[in-house]
Motif scaffolding. Sequence first.
Motif, PDB file in Angstrom:
ATOM      1  N   GLN A  14       9.934   9.355  -8.315  1.00 20.61           N
ATOM      2  CA  GLN A  14       9.240   8.656  -7.246  1.00 20.61           C
ATOM      3  C   GLN A  14       8.248   7.654  -7.833  1.00 20.61           C
ATOM      4  O   GLN A  14       7.692   7.880  -8.911  1.00 20.61           O
ATOM      5  CB  GLN A  14       8.506   9.657  -6.354  1.00 20.61           C
ATOM      6  N   PRO A  15       8.026   6.523  -7.169  1.00 17.62           N
ATOM      7  CA  PRO A  15       7.061   5.546  -7.677  1.00 17.62           C
ATOM      8  C   PRO A  15       5.669   6.136  -7.737  1.00 17.62           C
ATOM      9  O   PRO A  15       5.316   7.008  -6.930  1.00 17.62           O
ATOM     10  CB  PRO A  15       7.140   4.406  -6.654  1.00 17.62           C
ATOM     11  N   PRO A  16       4.867   5.685  -8.698  1.00 18.42           N
ATOM     12  CA  PRO A  16       3.509   6.232  -8.826  1.00 18.42           C
ATOM     13  C   PRO A  16       2.657   5.895  -7.618  1.00 18.42           C
ATOM     14  O   PRO A  16       2.602   4.759  -7.182  1.00 18.42           O
ATOM     15  CB  PRO A  16       2.979   5.543 -10.090  1.00 18.42           C
ATOM     16  N   LYS A  17       2.010   6.907  -7.088  1.00 15.14           N
ATOM     17  CA  LYS A  17       1.126   6.722  -5.945  1.00 15.14           C
ATOM     18  C   LYS A  17      -0.252   7.274  -6.301  1.00 15.14           C
ATOM     19  O   LYS A  17      -0.443   7.907  -7.316  1.00 15.14           O
ATOM     20  CB  LYS A  17       1.685   7.448  -4.718  1.00 15.14           C
ATOM     21  N   GLY A  18      -1.201   7.026  -5.417  1.00 17.27           N
ATOM     22  CA  GLY A  18      -2.527   7.581  -5.621  1.00 17.27           C
ATOM     23  C   GLY A  18      -3.577   6.540  -5.930  1.00 17.27           C
ATOM     24  O   GLY A  18      -4.775   6.799  -5.800  1.00 17.27           O
ATOM     25  N   THR A  19      -3.151   5.329  -6.343  1.00 12.57           N
ATOM     26  CA  THR A  19      -4.117   4.258  -6.613  1.00 12.57           C
ATOM     27  C   THR A  19      -4.325   3.388  -5.377  1.00 12.57           C
ATOM     28  O   THR A  19      -5.147   2.484  -5.390  1.00 12.57           O
ATOM     29  CB  THR A  19      -3.646   3.377  -7.781  1.00 12.57           C
ATOM     30  N   ARG A  67      -1.959   1.457  -3.992  1.00  9.79           N
ATOM     31  CA  ARG A  67      -0.944   0.421  -3.866  1.00  9.79           C
ATOM     32  C   ARG A  67       0.183   0.667  -4.865  1.00  9.79           C
ATOM     33  O   ARG A  67      -0.005   1.356  -5.872  1.00  9.79           O
ATOM     34  CB  ARG A  67      -1.536  -0.976  -4.073  1.00  9.79           C
ATOM     35  N   VAL A  68       1.342   0.089  -4.569  1.00 10.28           N
ATOM     36  CA  VAL A  68       2.541   0.288  -5.379  1.00 10.28           C
ATOM     37  C   VAL A  68       3.131  -1.084  -5.698  1.00 10.28           C
ATOM     38  O   VAL A  68       3.223  -1.950  -4.817  1.00 10.28           O
ATOM     39  CB  VAL A  68       3.579   1.147  -4.626  1.00 10.28           C
ATOM     40  N   ARG A  69       3.540  -1.258  -6.942  1.00  6.56           N
ATOM     41  CA  ARG A  69       4.113  -2.530  -7.386  1.00  6.56           C
ATOM     42  C   ARG A  69       5.581  -2.628  -6.972  1.00  6.56           C
ATOM     43  O   ARG A  69       6.349  -1.679  -7.138  1.00  6.56           O
ATOM     44  CB  ARG A  69       3.993  -2.620  -8.906  1.00  6.56           C
ATOM     45  N   LEU A  70       5.959  -3.800  -6.450  1.00  9.46           N
ATOM     46  CA  LEU A  70       7.336  -4.067  -6.062  1.00  9.46           C
ATOM     47  C   LEU A  70       7.910  -5.181  -6.928  1.00  9.46           C
ATOM     48  O   LEU A  70       7.238  -6.180  -7.186  1.00  9.46           O
ATOM     49  CB  LEU A  70       7.417  -4.493  -4.597  1.00  9.46           C
ATOM     50  N   ILE A  71       9.157  -5.016  -7.362  1.00 14.94           N
ATOM     51  CA  ILE A  71       9.869  -6.058  -8.089  1.00 14.94           C
ATOM     52  C   ILE A  71      11.000  -6.565  -7.200  1.00 14.94           C
ATOM     53  O   ILE A  71      11.831  -5.786  -6.726  1.00 14.94           O
ATOM     54  CB  ILE A  71      10.435  -5.529  -9.424  1.00 14.94           C
ATOM     55  N   GLY A  72      11.003  -7.877  -6.970  1.00 10.18           N
ATOM     56  CA  GLY A  72      12.032  -8.504  -6.161  1.00 10.18           C
ATOM     57  C   GLY A  72      12.916  -9.403  -7.007  1.00 10.18           C
ATOM     58  O   GLY A  72      12.478  -9.957  -8.018  1.00 10.18           O
ATOM     59  N   ILE A  73      14.162  -9.536  -6.615  1.00 10.54           N
ATOM     60  CA  ILE A  73      15.085 -10.466  -7.266  1.00 10.54           C
ATOM     61  C   ILE A  73      15.617 -11.400  -6.196  1.00 10.54           C
ATOM     62  O   ILE A  73      16.237 -10.956  -5.219  1.00 10.54           O
ATOM     63  CB  ILE A  73      16.230  -9.728  -7.982  1.00 10.54           C
ATOM     64  N   GLY A  74      15.368 -12.715  -6.389  1.00 12.37           N
ATOM     65  CA  GLY A  74      15.637 -13.694  -5.348  1.00 12.37           C
ATOM     66  C   GLY A  74      14.456 -13.765  -4.393  1.00 12.37           C
ATOM     67  O   GLY A  74      13.623 -12.845  -4.340  1.00 12.37           O
ATOM     68  N   PRO A  80      10.274  -0.487  -5.787  1.00  8.69           N
ATOM     69  CA  PRO A  80       9.102  -0.161  -6.594  1.00  8.69           C
ATOM     70  C   PRO A  80       9.493  -0.013  -8.060  1.00  8.69           C
ATOM     71  O   PRO A  80      10.525   0.586  -8.389  1.00  8.69           O
ATOM     72  CB  PRO A  80       8.639   1.181  -6.016  1.00  8.69           C
ATOM     73  N   CYS A  81       8.665  -0.544  -8.957  1.00  8.90           N
ATOM     74  CA  CYS A  81       8.949  -0.433 -10.390  1.00  8.90           C
ATOM     75  C   CYS A  81       7.698  -0.809 -11.184  1.00  8.90           C
ATOM     76  O   CYS A  81       7.032  -1.790 -10.877  1.00  8.90           O
ATOM     77  CB  CYS A  81      10.107  -1.344 -10.789  1.00  8.90           C
ATOM     78  N   GLY A  82       7.418  -0.036 -12.240  1.00  8.71           N
ATOM     79  CA  GLY A  82       6.252  -0.308 -13.076  1.00  8.71           C
ATOM     80  C   GLY A  82       6.602  -0.900 -14.421  1.00  8.71           C
ATOM     81  O   GLY A  82       5.721  -1.087 -15.257  1.00  8.71           O
ATOM     82  N   GLY A  83       7.894  -1.209 -14.659  1.00  6.69           N
ATOM     83  CA  GLY A  83       8.323  -1.672 -15.977  1.00  6.69           C
ATOM     84  C   GLY A  83       8.177  -3.162 -16.184  1.00  6.69           C
ATOM     85  O   GLY A  83       7.598  -3.884 -15.375  1.00  6.69           O
ATOM     86  N   THR A  84       8.731  -3.638 -17.306  1.00 10.31           N
ATOM     87  CA  THR A  84       8.692  -5.061 -17.642  1.00 10.31           C
ATOM     88  C   THR A  84      10.069  -5.672 -17.391  1.00 10.31           C
ATOM     89  O   THR A  84      11.102  -5.038 -17.619  1.00 10.31           O
ATOM     90  CB  THR A  84       8.281  -5.280 -19.111  1.00 10.31           C
ATOM     91  N   HIS A  85      10.065  -6.928 -16.940  1.00  8.70           N
ATOM     92  CA  HIS A  85      11.299  -7.603 -16.542  1.00  8.70           C
ATOM     93  C   HIS A  85      11.248  -9.065 -16.978  1.00  8.70           C
ATOM     94  O   HIS A  85      10.169  -9.623 -17.185  1.00  8.70           O
ATOM     95  CB  HIS A  85      11.485  -7.557 -15.019  1.00  8.70           C
ATOM     96  N   THR A  91       0.835  -1.195   0.000  1.00  4.76           N
ATOM     97  CA  THR A  91       0.000   0.000   0.000  1.00  4.76           C
ATOM     98  C   THR A  91       0.876   1.253   0.000  1.00  4.76           C
ATOM     99  O   THR A  91       2.066   1.207   0.333  1.00  4.76           O
ATOM    100  CB  THR A  91      -0.912   0.029   1.231  1.00  4.76           C
ATOM    101  N   ASP A  92       0.272   2.368  -0.390  1.00  7.25           N
ATOM    102  CA  ASP A  92       0.981   3.647  -0.326  1.00  7.25           C
ATOM    103  C   ASP A  92       1.495   3.907   1.084  1.00  7.25           C
ATOM    104  O   ASP A  92       2.612   4.415   1.269  1.00  7.25           O
ATOM    105  CB  ASP A  92       0.050   4.788  -0.755  1.00  7.25           C
ATOM    106  N   ALA A  93       0.695   3.570   2.080  1.00  7.04           N
ATOM    107  CA  ALA A  93       1.082   3.807   3.467  1.00  7.04           C
ATOM    108  C   ALA A  93       2.273   2.940   3.852  1.00  7.04           C
ATOM    109  O   ALA A  93       3.178   3.395   4.569  1.00  7.04           O
ATOM    110  CB  ALA A  93      -0.100   3.530   4.395  1.00  7.04           C
ATOM    111  N   GLU A  94       2.280   1.690   3.401  1.00 10.75           N
ATOM    112  CA  GLU A  94       3.409   0.807   3.700  1.00 10.75           C
ATOM    113  C   GLU A  94       4.694   1.313   3.049  1.00 10.75           C
ATOM    114  O   GLU A  94       5.775   1.229   3.643  1.00 10.75           O
ATOM    115  CB  GLU A  94       3.098  -0.616   3.219  1.00 10.75           C
TER     116      GLU A  94
END
Length: 239
Positions: free
Chosen positions: A179-184, A186-193, A203-208, A162-165
Amino acid sequence: MTERLFRNTPYLREARATVTAHTPEGGLVLDKCLFYATGGGQPGDSGKITWDDHVMPIATAIKGEGGQIVLLPAEPAPLPAVGTEVLQVLDWERRHRHMRVHTALHLLSVVIPLPVTGGSIGADKGRLDFDMPKALANKGTLSARLNEIITQDLPVTEGWITDAELAANPSLVKTMSVQPPKGTGRVRLIGIGVGDAQIDLQPCGGTHVARTAEIGPVRLGKVQNKGAQNRRVYLHLES
């Protein structure tokens, strides 16, 4: 709001959709979009749409109003009417190279653990700008470390907070300039491992890519001085 197929199914190469609007500039809006829209340093996707016996090359995609994504034709042409079903066909080779470079740049921010002040993604190379007071003296060592992580074939995962988190965990944000997009909500997180083996989460909105081994070999290129404490580091795909 346009449904973002590129986010939920980044390996999808073709998809049907329905035209929902035209823009005054000659762009096209669909209810479901396969094309990534320019943002976060990543270029918009290209490809084509087809309907009946028509073929329209798409130069790029951009963000429109109200959560829409707008497809921009490569040249002015009559658009399919609102309500028409079209087939979207992605320039997959270009998209996949963007996915490889983008994921590699996440790893670059791991081996150079400094604040990121900017970045850009291309089909053959990308770059990150770092708040780096001292010159980069160990480029060879960093290249070796990058390729070592890549060959570990770590999974690349998606999650949401969430935005708050996110506000309560500001260290997740590595980029100083964007800054990551906020206002919806929630924010998308990309993890590696995963688990104890996770080496990156941001946070990241792209493709991987789905796993790091898919990136392939990389090398570090030029390091440019862009200010008193700002240095630009280029990363290249080797194949």
